[in-house]
Design an enzyme around this catalytic site. Structure first.
Site, short mmCIF file in Angstrom:
data_model
loop_
_atom_site.label_atom_id
_atom_site.label_comp_id
_atom_site.label_asym_id
_atom_site.label_seq_id
_atom_site.Cartn_x
_atom_site.Cartn_y
_atom_site.Cartn_z
N ASP A 12 7.98 15.54 -1.04
CA ASP A 12 9.38 15.25 -0.63
C ASP A 12 10.40 15.27 -1.77
OD1 ASP A 12 7.92 14.90 1.67
OD2 ASP A 12 8.37 12.78 1.92
N LYS A 117 6.98 17.61 7.19
CA LYS A 117 6.14 16.54 7.76
C LYS A 117 7.02 15.50 8.46
CE LYS A 117 5.73 13.77 3.49
NZ LYS A 117 6.51 12.64 3.96
N CYS A 150 6.15 7.57 0.74
CA CYS A 150 5.43 8.78 1.17
C CYS A 150 4.31 9.20 0.21
CB CYS A 150 6.43 9.92 1.37
SG CYS A 150 7.49 9.60 2.81
N1 TIU Z 1 9.57 10.50 1.08
C1 TIU Z 1 9.71 9.19 1.22
O1 TIU Z 1 9.20 8.40 0.43
N2 TIU Z 1 10.49 8.73 2.30
C2 TIU Z 1 11.21 7.56 2.31
O2 TIU Z 1 11.84 7.22 3.30
N3 TIU Z 1 11.18 6.83 1.15
C3 TIU Z 1 11.89 5.69 0.89
O3 TIU Z 1 11.65 5.10 -0.17
N4 TIU Z 1 12.82 5.28 1.72
#
Ligand code: TIU
Length: 215
Positions: A12, A117, A150
């Site tokens: 991400d 995802k 994530c």
């Molecule tokens: N990619 C990921 O970690 N999504 C989140 O929403 N992370 C947060 O820390 N909010």
């Protein structure tokens, strides 16, 4: 590590978490906290590309009709903009919008795999498991953002599925430094109950040093 069966997975590294006006900022976070991960992930990309090793990028991104975003996810927190709302970088966390683009420093090239995802873990609702089986991957070098959300969820999913996992310390960040440190500690506690953590330098040294195969 069996380098011949290892892949890099970057979680991400998209504008929504790393730049102003995205999902991370709408949740009230200081997105500059994640910037060091960009440098770390770019360095890992250089390493894996130079060794012609497999690279997988993920993006947290939902279908435009939000059919893969349950209310229990969309209603979390008290954000200025919720998943699917229109923001300065397009609709929040929706596939194809500017916010779900990977930041330029970590941009996928050529045959690198890019997976959208719908969940926090990269295995849930994706073809990641099938892809890793097809490439005969047994070891995952994991990096990206955010460490305790994530990244950690993906690492735990991978550990349960039988993958050997290593989280790269300078190539992952959290909006909360103490959560990053706690995540690194809990992963490697109890003699690496979930997996290992290592510095980029050690990963570079390990992959660039030819090793004698044990079998
Ligand atoms: N990619 C990921 O970690 N999504 C989140 O929403 N992370 C947060 O820390 N909010």
């Amino acid at each position: 590590m069996d380098a011949e069966r290892a892949a890099l997975i970057l979680i991400d590294m998209q504008r929504d978490f790393l730049e102003a006006d995205g999902f991370g900022a709408s949740l009230g976070n200081d997105v500059t906290m994640l910037r060091p991960a960009i440098i770390g992930c770019a360095r890992l990309l250089t390493l894996f590309r130079s060794l012609h090793m497999p690279i997988i990028h993920t993006r947290e991104a939902h279908r435009p009709d939000l059919g893969d975003c349950p209310p229990a996810k969309r209603s979390r927190g008290d954000p200025i903009l919720r998943i699917g709302d229109a923001g300065p970088m397009g609709r929040i966390l929706i596939s194809g919008e500017l916010g779900t683009e990977i930041v330029p420093e970590c941009c996928p090239i050529s045959d690198e795999i890019v997976l959208d995802k719908p969940g926090k873990g990269a295995f849930f609702g994706t073809k990641l498991g099938e892809i890793l089986t097809a490439f005969d991957i047994s070891h995952l070098i994991i990096a990206g953002v955010t460490t305790e959300v994530c990244v950690q969820t993906t690492m735990r999913e991978a550990n349960d599925r039988g993958y050997e996992c290593l989280l790269v310390e300078e190539a992952t960040e959290s909006y909360f430094p103490e959560f990053k440190q706690a995540t690194l500690a809990m992963i490697r506690a109890q003699n690496a109950i979930v997996g290992w953590t290592a510095s980029i330098k050690d990963v570079e040294r390990a992959l660039q040093t030819p090793c004698r195969r044990l079998s």
